[in-house]
Design an enzyme around this catalytic site. Structure first.
Site, PDB file in Angstrom:
ATOM      1  N   ARG A 164       0.800  -1.213   0.000  1.00  0.00           N
ATOM      2  CA  ARG A 164       0.000   0.000   0.000  1.00  0.00           C
ATOM      3  C   ARG A 164       0.840   1.273   0.000  1.00  0.00           C
ATOM      4  NH1 ARG A 164      -4.800  -0.116   4.190  1.00  0.00           N
ATOM      5  NH2 ARG A 164      -3.002  -0.473   5.507  1.00  0.00           N
ATOM      6  N   LYS A 224      -0.778 -18.252   6.162  1.00  0.00           N
ATOM      7  CA  LYS A 224      -1.702 -18.628   7.234  1.00  0.00           C
ATOM      8  C   LYS A 224      -2.171 -17.374   7.957  1.00  0.00           C
ATOM      9  CE  LYS A 224       0.056 -19.336  11.644  1.00  0.00           C
ATOM     10  NZ  LYS A 224       0.698 -19.979  12.758  1.00  0.00           N
ATOM     11  N   ASP A 243       2.409 -23.939   4.899  1.00  0.00           N
ATOM     12  CA  ASP A 243       2.628 -24.225   6.312  1.00  0.00           C
ATOM     13  C   ASP A 243       4.139 -24.384   6.416  1.00  0.00           C
ATOM     14  OD1 ASP A 243       3.158 -25.409   8.780  1.00  0.00           O
ATOM     15  OD2 ASP A 243       1.127 -26.199   8.899  1.00  0.00           O
ATOM     16  N   HIS A 244       4.805 -23.356   6.951  1.00  0.00           N
ATOM     17  CA  HIS A 244       6.264 -23.354   6.820  1.00  0.00           C
ATOM     18  C   HIS A 244       6.923 -24.520   7.559  1.00  0.00           C
ATOM     19  CE1 HIS A 244       5.971 -21.033  10.560  1.00  0.00           C
ATOM     20  NE2 HIS A 244       7.182 -21.482  10.815  1.00  0.00           N
ATOM     21  N   LYS A 252      10.676 -27.338   6.626  1.00  0.00           N
ATOM     22  CA  LYS A 252      11.863 -27.523   7.469  1.00  0.00           C
ATOM     23  C   LYS A 252      12.620 -28.775   7.048  1.00  0.00           C
ATOM     24  CE  LYS A 252      10.137 -25.116  11.555  1.00  0.00           C
ATOM     25  NZ  LYS A 252      11.197 -24.156  11.883  1.00  0.00           N
ATOM     26  N   GLU A 281       7.498 -22.289  22.873  1.00  0.00           N
ATOM     27  CA  GLU A 281       8.146 -20.999  22.609  1.00  0.00           C
ATOM     28  C   GLU A 281       8.377 -20.282  23.938  1.00  0.00           C
ATOM     29  OE1 GLU A 281       6.394 -19.025  18.765  1.00  0.00           O
ATOM     30  OE2 GLU A 281       4.791 -20.035  19.837  1.00  0.00           O
ATOM     31  N   ASP A 313      -4.007 -21.406  16.233  1.00  0.00           N
ATOM     32  CA  ASP A 313      -2.753 -20.843  15.732  1.00  0.00           C
ATOM     33  C   ASP A 313      -1.694 -21.919  15.480  1.00  0.00           C
ATOM     34  OD1 ASP A 313      -1.272 -18.436  15.090  1.00  0.00           O
ATOM     35  OD2 ASP A 313      -0.053 -18.818  16.872  1.00  0.00           O
ATOM     36  N   HIS A 317       0.215 -26.529  12.183  1.00  0.00           N
ATOM     37  CA  HIS A 317       1.576 -27.065  12.301  1.00  0.00           C
ATOM     38  C   HIS A 317       1.619 -28.434  12.988  1.00  0.00           C
ATOM     39  CE1 HIS A 317       2.599 -23.146  10.983  1.00  0.00           C
ATOM     40  NE2 HIS A 317       2.501 -22.547  12.147  1.00  0.00           N
ATOM     41  N   LYS A 321       3.179 -20.774  24.701  1.00  0.00           N
ATOM     42  CA  LYS A 321       4.006 -19.564  24.701  1.00  0.00           C
ATOM     43  C   LYS A 321       4.575 -19.370  26.101  1.00  0.00           C
ATOM     44  CE  LYS A 321       2.310 -17.771  20.716  1.00  0.00           C
ATOM     45  NZ  LYS A 321       3.211 -17.715  19.587  1.00  0.00           N
TER      46      LYS A 321
END
Ligand code: NAD
Length: 484
Positions: free
Chosen positions: A51, A148, A177-178, A182, A216, A235, A240, A331
């Protein structure tokens, strides 16, 4: 030892959201590394589209700053950086309006691979697909890459699939989906399907259980407002962890080809049993000594959203009946660690004395840190002192195996973007897979929403709520320790 780099075909890659956080942190640094390593041919072009007002030169400066910020100094070769910036252009585009589309149409070339990366808010995915079509920008074989989250539940995922399908064929849609990009995750398939050692044992008869952990140390921080509408189930688990579970549980595909692999993954998702609510633990982190609580991060004192989830899942088929899969993600935990543990059963009978020690083999697949695998094997403790058993790991840490080359193993995003250019969908989710995953998660979320279930509080820097440990202890099992 890193495999030979084979250049891809010439391409035009348009990154919608080319000035966003994901583009700066992952997409553009990844593309630079592919260029530096010789994977981009003459005739590769990358166009940032977003943008903000900017010209090509302004975008070069913007990307140069992102490379400096997000790549280690040793990765930055000035000649390569200059060459890479030479591929880049920029167009100001409004995804929901008229601006920029005619200019973009003019810039696209015929006769090269066309890819459009939708690295923008999901609410704009439909608008982008529609405009690419309406302005006749996308060639019939053009590919779109969709970030995602893909929907927020089954209804929204279906609606999004339907909108994309109005303008693009399924063979043109690459849902990222990263985790699937891997190195270790792909290695998991190599280990399972090209060694005779594992596959015969890969079943309920020999495997006691599987653990999948994605932990995480960070909180939800600046993403609090978004995360509060999502939670760990949406999430992380729906995408994942589910993908990792599929790769462990699926039957061997007949070929390493997109639909053969995705058909097998879909069968696993469809075989997932509804989860008993007693087999789910939801948690929310408390404030730490110097860190805010989840509700402070989310700016929602009454939030019932989970920042942690642990659950026991059953795959109802012949191979897995009776072998549970334990999933855990959270988390603000004690360590940043993603791994899959496949725990084999103990031998049915020990020929040694009772106090000799006895344990079970474990195959541990580490996604981070220290990508690699190890397999614990029970051997005799060396030296005198009679027969005593000890577990030792057969370590396959990639960094050790690859030496200096380990730093050059492509990051998930760069590998996946190159797959898009090559037209290989194997490591991308198909529409029906995503819908099946939502169909499994939706009733679970609906139940705890209806009951207004409150997540259990857990300490920042811990392993999650006590109840998550009990979930395992109840079955006389325990989680592998969280270490980084
Ligand atoms: P961001 O907010 O940092 O960037 C958004 C980008 O979209 C900007 O370039 C902005 O200019 C552009 N944009 C906004 N409105 C626009 C419009 N009307 N027309 C054209 N361009 C517009 O977002 P992000 O963090 O880079 O995330 C992008 C996508 O990637 C999202 O779908 C997000 O869920 C997903 N994602 C991000 C991360 C991450 O680490 N940032 C991780 C996984 C997935």
């Amino acid at each position: 030892m890193v495999s030979r780099v084979i250049p891809v075909d010439p391409f035009d890659l348009v990154i919608f959201g080319g000035t966003g956080d994901l583009a700066r942190r992952k997409i553009l640094p990844g593309l630079y590394r592919r260029f530096r390593d010789g994977q981009m041919p003459d005739g590769a072009r990358i166009i940032g589209a977003a943008r903000g007002e900017m010209d090509d030169k302004g975008y070069h400066d913007f990307v140069a700053a992102a490379l400096t910020e997000f790549l280690p100094q040793r990765a930055l070769d000035p000649t390569a950086v200059e060459g890479f910036l030479g591929l880049l252009g920029y167009i100001t585009v409004d995804a929901t309006g008229k601006d920029g589309w005619a200019q973009l149409a003019k810039r696209m070339r015929k006769g090269v691979v066309q890819a459009f990366y939708f690295s923008v808010a999901p609410s704009l995915f439909g608008a982008l697909a529609e405009r690419l079509h309406k302005h006749k920008i996308a060639a019939p074989e053009a590919r779109i890459v969709v970030e995602k989250p893909f929907g927020n539940d089954l209804a929204t995922a279906r609606a999004l699939n339907a909108t994309l399908a109005e303008h693009f064929d399924e063979t043109q849609i690459y849902r990222i989906d990263h985790y699937l990009g891997k190195e270790t995750v792909q290695n998991l398939m190599a280990v399972r399907f090209s060694n005779m050692l594992f596959e015969p044992l890969w079943k309920n008869q020999y495997i006691d259980h599987v653990q999948i952990t994605v932990a995480e140390t960070v909180g939800v921080g600046g993403r609090g407002a978004y995360y509060d509408t999502s939670g760990a189930m949406r999430d992380m688990v729906q995408n994942h962890l589910m993908q990792l579970l599929c790769l462990i549980a699926m039957e061997p595909p007949s070929k390493f080809e997109p639909d053969a692999v995705r058909d097998e993954k879909l069968k696993v998702i469809r075989a997932l049993q509804p989860v008993d609510l007693d087999d789910i633990v939801r948690g929310q982190y408390r404030a730490g000594a110097d860190t805010p609580s989840y509700t402070e991060d989310a700016e929602n004192p009454d939030s019932l959203t989970e920042s942690f989830i642990a659950m026991k899942v059953h795959v109802a088929n012949w191979r897995w009946n009776g072998t549970p899969f334990y999933l855990r993600t959270g988390k603000r935990m004690k360590a940043r660690m993603s791994e899959i543990v496949v725990r084999f059963k103990e031998p049915p009978h020990s020929i040694f004395e009772e106090d000799t020690g006895q344990s079970a083999n474990e195959l541990r697949i580490r996604l981070q840190p220290n990508e690699g695998m190890d397999l614990t094997v029970t051997i005799k403790e060396p030296g005198p002192g009679g027969m005593r058993l000890v577990d030792v790991p057969l370590d396959m840490t990639f960094a050790d195996a690859l030496g200096e080359d380990a730093a050059d193993v492509p990051d998930a995003y760069e590998r996946l973007i190159m797959d898009v250019i090559r037209g290989n969908q194997t490591l991308f989710m198909r529409g029906d897979e995503v819908e099946a995953a939502w169909a499994w998660t939706d009733p679970i979320i609906a139940t705890w929403t209806a009951r207004e279930d409150k997540p259990e509080a857990y300490d920042a820097g811990s392993t999650g709520p006590e109840e998550a440990l009990i979930l395992m202890h109840r079955d006389s099992r325990r989680w592998r320790e969280l270490t980084s």
